[in-house]
Design a protein around this motif. Structure first.
Motif, mmCIF file in Angstrom:
data_model
loop_
_atom_site.group_PDB
_atom_site.id
_atom_site.type_symbol
_atom_site.label_atom_id
_atom_site.label_comp_id
_atom_site.label_asym_id
_atom_site.label_seq_id
_atom_site.Cartn_x
_atom_site.Cartn_y
_atom_site.Cartn_z
ATOM 1 N N LYS A 47 39.431 37.500 43.917
ATOM 2 C CA LYS A 47 40.726 37.736 43.354
ATOM 3 C C LYS A 47 40.321 37.891 41.457
ATOM 4 O O LYS A 47 39.848 36.083 41.410
ATOM 5 C CB LYS A 47 41.846 37.104 43.064
ATOM 6 C CG LYS A 47 42.943 36.900 42.264
ATOM 7 C CD LYS A 47 43.905 38.337 42.064
ATOM 8 C CE LYS A 47 45.334 38.231 40.926
ATOM 9 N NZ LYS A 47 45.212 37.692 40.301
ATOM 10 N N ALA A 48 40.413 38.347 40.912
ATOM 11 C CA ALA A 48 40.335 38.433 39.009
ATOM 12 C C ALA A 48 41.351 37.428 38.678
ATOM 13 O O ALA A 48 42.281 37.706 38.937
ATOM 14 C CB ALA A 48 39.321 39.063 38.009
ATOM 15 N N GLN A 49 40.991 36.382 37.300
ATOM 16 C CA GLN A 49 42.933 36.236 36.680
ATOM 17 C C GLN A 49 43.347 37.563 35.843
ATOM 18 O O GLN A 49 44.190 36.909 36.192
ATOM 19 C CB GLN A 49 41.900 35.147 35.659
ATOM 20 C CG GLN A 49 41.561 34.006 36.083
ATOM 21 C CD GLN A 49 41.883 32.824 37.145
ATOM 22 O OE1 GLN A 49 43.013 33.449 36.906
ATOM 23 N NE2 GLN A 49 41.529 31.640 37.039
ATOM 24 N N ASN A 50 42.399 38.309 35.476
ATOM 25 C CA ASN A 50 42.928 39.378 34.581
ATOM 26 C C ASN A 50 43.415 40.733 35.641
ATOM 27 O O ASN A 50 44.128 41.677 35.042
ATOM 28 C CB ASN A 50 42.758 39.683 33.435
ATOM 29 C CG ASN A 50 41.338 40.614 34.034
ATOM 30 O OD1 ASN A 50 40.215 40.381 35.548
ATOM 31 N ND2 ASN A 50 40.256 40.907 33.283
ATOM 32 N N GLU A 51 43.379 40.701 36.900
ATOM 33 C CA GLU A 51 43.849 41.253 37.559
ATOM 34 C C GLU A 51 44.903 40.976 38.523
ATOM 35 O O GLU A 51 45.341 39.907 39.399
ATOM 36 C CB GLU A 51 42.759 42.151 38.406
ATOM 37 C CG GLU A 51 41.756 42.489 37.429
ATOM 38 C CD GLU A 51 40.984 43.317 39.213
ATOM 39 O OE1 GLU A 51 41.033 43.091 39.613
ATOM 40 O OE2 GLU A 51 40.088 44.261 38.348
ATOM 41 N N VAL A 52 46.274 42.130 38.887
ATOM 42 C CA VAL A 52 47.124 41.733 40.010
ATOM 43 C C VAL A 52 46.693 41.065 41.259
ATOM 44 O O VAL A 52 47.159 39.596 41.937
ATOM 45 C CB VAL A 52 48.032 42.111 39.628
ATOM 46 C CG1 VAL A 52 49.008 41.640 40.242
ATOM 47 C CG2 VAL A 52 48.698 42.985 38.279
ATOM 48 N N ASP A 53 46.009 42.180 41.969
ATOM 49 C CA ASP A 53 45.749 41.987 43.385
ATOM 50 C C ASP A 53 44.324 41.307 43.507
ATOM 51 O O ASP A 53 43.157 42.355 42.658
ATOM 52 C CB ASP A 53 46.071 43.192 44.093
ATOM 53 C CG ASP A 53 47.520 43.575 44.345
ATOM 54 O OD1 ASP A 53 48.800 42.651 44.661
ATOM 55 O OD2 ASP A 53 48.224 44.809 43.873
ATOM 56 N N PRO A 54 44.104 41.031 44.468
ATOM 57 C CA PRO A 54 42.196 40.943 44.798
ATOM 58 C C PRO A 54 41.474 41.865 45.093
ATOM 59 O O PRO A 54 42.299 42.719 45.317
ATOM 60 C CB PRO A 54 42.072 39.786 45.930
ATOM 61 C CG PRO A 54 43.962 39.455 46.678
ATOM 62 C CD PRO A 54 44.771 40.805 45.856
ATOM 63 N N ARG A 55 40.682 41.970 45.427
ATOM 64 C CA ARG A 55 39.860 43.414 45.229
ATOM 65 C C ARG A 55 38.275 42.911 47.120
ATOM 66 O O ARG A 55 38.648 41.700 47.336
ATOM 67 C CB ARG A 55 38.250 43.879 44.353
ATOM 68 C CG ARG A 55 38.832 44.362 43.761
ATOM 69 C CD ARG A 55 38.372 44.633 42.679
ATOM 70 N NE ARG A 55 38.180 45.611 41.158
ATOM 71 C CZ ARG A 55 38.345 45.849 39.987
ATOM 72 N NH1 ARG A 55 36.478 46.780 40.163
ATOM 73 N NH2 ARG A 55 38.265 46.174 39.343
ATOM 74 N N PHE A 56 38.392 44.070 47.613
ATOM 75 C CA PHE A 56 37.767 43.478 49.030
ATOM 76 C C PHE A 56 36.266 43.696 48.933
ATOM 77 O O PHE A 56 35.528 44.890 48.275
ATOM 78 C CB PHE A 56 39.051 43.845 50.317
ATOM 79 C CG PHE A 56 39.875 44.100 50.223
ATOM 80 C CD1 PHE A 56 39.785 41.867 50.655
ATOM 81 C CD2 PHE A 56 41.458 44.146 49.197
ATOM 82 C CE1 PHE A 56 42.170 41.928 49.904
ATOM 83 C CE2 PHE A 56 42.153 43.725 49.202
ATOM 84 C CZ PHE A 56 42.579 42.368 49.439
ATOM 85 N N TYR A 57 35.223 43.254 49.680
ATOM 86 C CA TYR A 57 34.220 43.567 50.511
ATOM 87 C C TYR A 57 33.697 43.676 51.464
ATOM 88 O O TYR A 57 34.081 41.976 51.877
ATOM 89 C CB TYR A 57 33.546 42.659 49.318
ATOM 90 C CG TYR A 57 31.686 43.290 49.208
ATOM 91 C CD1 TYR A 57 31.444 44.175 48.227
ATOM 92 C CD2 TYR A 57 31.393 42.667 50.109
ATOM 93 C CE1 TYR A 57 30.637 44.719 48.537
ATOM 94 C CE2 TYR A 57 29.689 43.431 50.241
ATOM 95 C CZ TYR A 57 29.467 44.816 49.275
ATOM 96 O OH TYR A 57 27.904 44.656 49.818
ATOM 97 N N TRP A 58 33.600 44.027 52.370
ATOM 98 C CA TRP A 58 32.754 43.824 54.062
ATOM 99 C C TRP A 58 31.721 43.769 54.126
ATOM 100 O O TRP A 58 30.291 44.325 53.638
ATOM 101 C CB TRP A 58 33.275 44.867 54.546
ATOM 102 C CG TRP A 58 32.656 44.754 56.547
ATOM 103 C CD1 TRP A 58 31.361 45.550 56.768
ATOM 104 C CD2 TRP A 58 33.486 44.489 57.336
ATOM 105 N NE1 TRP A 58 31.955 44.969 58.495
ATOM 106 C CE2 TRP A 58 33.279 44.439 58.708
ATOM 107 C CE3 TRP A 58 34.529 43.305 57.008
ATOM 108 C CZ2 TRP A 58 33.452 43.902 59.475
ATOM 109 C CZ3 TRP A 58 35.573 42.892 58.484
ATOM 110 C CH2 TRP A 58 34.272 42.997 59.261
#
Length: 415
Positions: free
Chosen positions: A177-188
């Protein structure tokens, strides 16, 4: 002459009597009995009536390399049924455990504590990851699906992350989760068969649009859950942890939750374990891989437990369920008695008698105190008659047998 033939007939009958064998013995084979030689024990099998009267007692000597034990007795007929109690007295610390099963007939019966088989995690692969994430922004948090703590530090322009996670043989889901983004991003991170992974990732390869699976319950509570994606089903599934959440005191009450899963991973099903921490209801299911799944309610409630004169147990229950297990403890926890079987048989039960010789060895048998009960339902199984069809090897080999059976249970304790 008549007298001569009469005497001859009687003599012949007496002569052949030793060669006649009784064919209607009660025959019992106990399968799947596990014995650990590092904890030597004295063991007995006790056959008794529902009211407690002992019919037969046999000592047996288990060994680690034998899991099936055969018993026979003329105290019952081949078509009779009885209560079966297995007693184990551990020599090192004096711990005494007894497990009673009602309505046992001739034939094979697996020795499995059906409602209380602990997961062995034999098929959970542990991986330590040393990750460098390039082009990482200022980060609010990073987590992995196994719920293990992620230790990370920013070393501009990169992020260093140390992850200790269980991959289950399939892989690990990361959320950043980046500070400047609302939702997290994902990686597998796919499992590569190694127990230590060093890799360099790029933040731009983390994606925000993983597929969503929604789960709903018929009532609000504080839920904690584990969701894994299963890529290969069987007795030892290959899976990857997707999301774990523990219930906290400040959590709001809710009747749903959502998890994310990677589109590129061919999950065959989702293994969901959810606990209603407010009411003690537990759900464990293999569910379809879809956008939503609604858990049914558990129409089950335990009202009270009466325990009179250390002999008679009455468990008052409501609801539709198959199997009930009652735990009783005595002698400061050193004596344990588990009574398990079809719910209707156990709503009122007399504690079985035991032979005087055993009571002399273990006076604690006369001094049980109330412990707690475990009560549950297993979908698709017709009481313990159906449960006897379970393969004990499969039960002990896999952590997921309850999920396959659609296990639902409620726990209640009395003090």
């Amino acid at each position: 002459m008549l007298r001569y033939f009469t005497l001859l007939f009687i003599g012949a009958a007496v002569a052949i009597m030793p060669f006649c064998t009784k064919t209607d013995l009660f025959e019992l084979t106990l399968t799947g009995f596990r014995y650990d030689a590092s904890y030597p024990s004295n063991c007995w099998v006790i056959l008794h009536e529902a009211g407690g009267k002992v019919l037969d007692v046999q000592r047996f000597y288990p060994t680690p390399d034998v899991q099936d034990y055969h018993f026979s007795t003329d105290a019952l007929g081949a078509t009779d049924t009885c209560y079966l109690t297995i007693a184990q007295h551990r020599l090192s610390n004096g711990f005494l455990s007894l497990i009673t099963m009602p309505d046992i007939g001739s034939g094979q019966h697996p020795f499995v504590q059906y409602l209380n088989v602990s997961p062995n995690n034999r098929n959970c692969s542990k991986v330590s990851c040393d990750l460098t994430i390039q082009n990482a922004p200022e980060t609010a948090y990073m987590s992995c699906g196994s719920g293990d703590k992620v230790i990370f530090s920013i070393e501009p322009p990169d992020l260093k992350a140390l992850v200790g996670a269980s991959s289950g043989g399939s892989g690990i889901a990361l959320a950043l989760k980046a500070q400047n983004e609302v939702d997290p991003r994902f990686y597998w991170i796919p499992d590569n068969g190694s127990d230590f992974l060093i890799d360099t990732l790029d933040y731009n390869d983390f994606v925000p649009d993983w597929l969503v699976s929604d789960f709903s319950f018929p009532f609000n509570s504080k839920w904690q859950y584990t969701v894994s994606g299963v890529t290969e089903e069987g007795n030892n599934p290959v899976f990857g942890y997707l999301s774990i959440k523990e219930a906290k005191n400040g959590d709001p009450l809710t009747n749903h939750f959502s998890i994310r899963r990677p589109e590129q991973v061919p999950f065959e099903s989702l293994w969901v374990s959810a606990l209603d921490t407010e009411n003690g209801k537990y759900y464990e299911k293999f569910v379809p891989v879809g956008s939503a799944y609604a858990f049914p309610d558990v129409p089950f409630r335990t009202k009270n437990l009466n325990f009179d004169n250390s002999a008679y147990v009455t468990c008052s229950t409501e609801g539709d369920f198959d199997a009930l297990q009652i735990y009783l403890f005595g002698d400061t926890g050193k004596t344990f008695w588990s009574i398990e079987g079809p719910a209707d048989d156990l709503k009122a039960i007399t504690m079985p008698q035991v032979p005087d010789s055993l009571v002399q060895q273990w006076p604690k048998l006369n001094a049980f105190s109330i412990g707690y009960t475990i009560c549950g339902e297993i979908d698709g199984i017709d009481g313990f008659g159906g449960l006897s069809l379970l393969d004990p090897e499969a039960v002990f080999a896999s952590s997921y047998w309850r999920a396959k059976r659609g296990y639902r249970a409620q726990f209640k304790s009395w003090h």
